[in-house]
Design an enzyme around this catalytic site. Sequence first.
Site: not given
Length: 308
Positions: A128, A236
């Site tokens: 993000r 991740c």
Amino acid sequence: MTQKTIRIGTRDSELALWQAHTVQKQLNDLGYKTEIIAVKSQGDIILDKPLYELGITGIFTKTLDLAMINGQVDIAVHSMKDVPTALPNGIVQAAVLERANILDVLVHKGNIDFLESDATIATGSLRRQAQWWHKYPNHTVVDLRGNVNTRMQKVQDNDWHGAVFAAAGLERINLKPENCINLDWMIPAPAQGAMVVVAMADDDFTLDALSQLNHIETEICTYIERQFLRTLEGGCTAPIGAIAKYNEKEDTLDFKGVLLSVDGKQKIEVEKIVAITEWKKLGFHAAQEILNNGGTELMAEIKKMLKK
């Protein structure tokens, strides 16, 4: 055969418990006996370090993996985007539930003029952060950690202009505020909006029960996205986004993937539309395209930076 009680392991946050109860209800509706066992994860306890600094993929899933391997619980329910692409030995993906909202959203204080000027935005996700900086290079991005409730409280308590959340998490526990913008330009995390249930590979009774909860379309789309992630070797933490959608009318799969530098300045994208029959290698081929297009060097840079 005597029917055993399926013990459902979960983190003890409100969202994790909501997910566990959702699976519990579906199993109960099929006639299975269940009980929920809540376990605290290291990812919930260590809130003062960005996730990538903890150096563990699957920090939210590790505690439950151990509880399963030790025989304390039979299954674990996770937000699929938090689950590493390689599961521990002996643990298998048993069901993917039908996907909810895939979008990221911006939660703000009611006035969005800041989008055109300087602003401070909070997120704990490199993906993000990188996409935000790519679009708004003059903004400041600060780290935001904790479960959904903790993060929402931090937005209220700080003078940030806004924070980025997954829409699905907010919607599941009725926390999505009025002051919220859909970020449809932001490519979500692989498997965002999907829940996965894992179990022990040798537990036939439980695997059989869970197979009845599996949603095949979501399973295929998340498989493609996670294959893309795994091929890029993202773990991740790297700024990687991916979304696959099934187009029923055309019987095709539409895929979009992205890899960015941590500062958002570099962005390598791929878009593909293939026949549904080609789903098994779609994520792999899309990732290869990114790697051949400067992605190999970019991944090496990201890994070097995150090791510092």
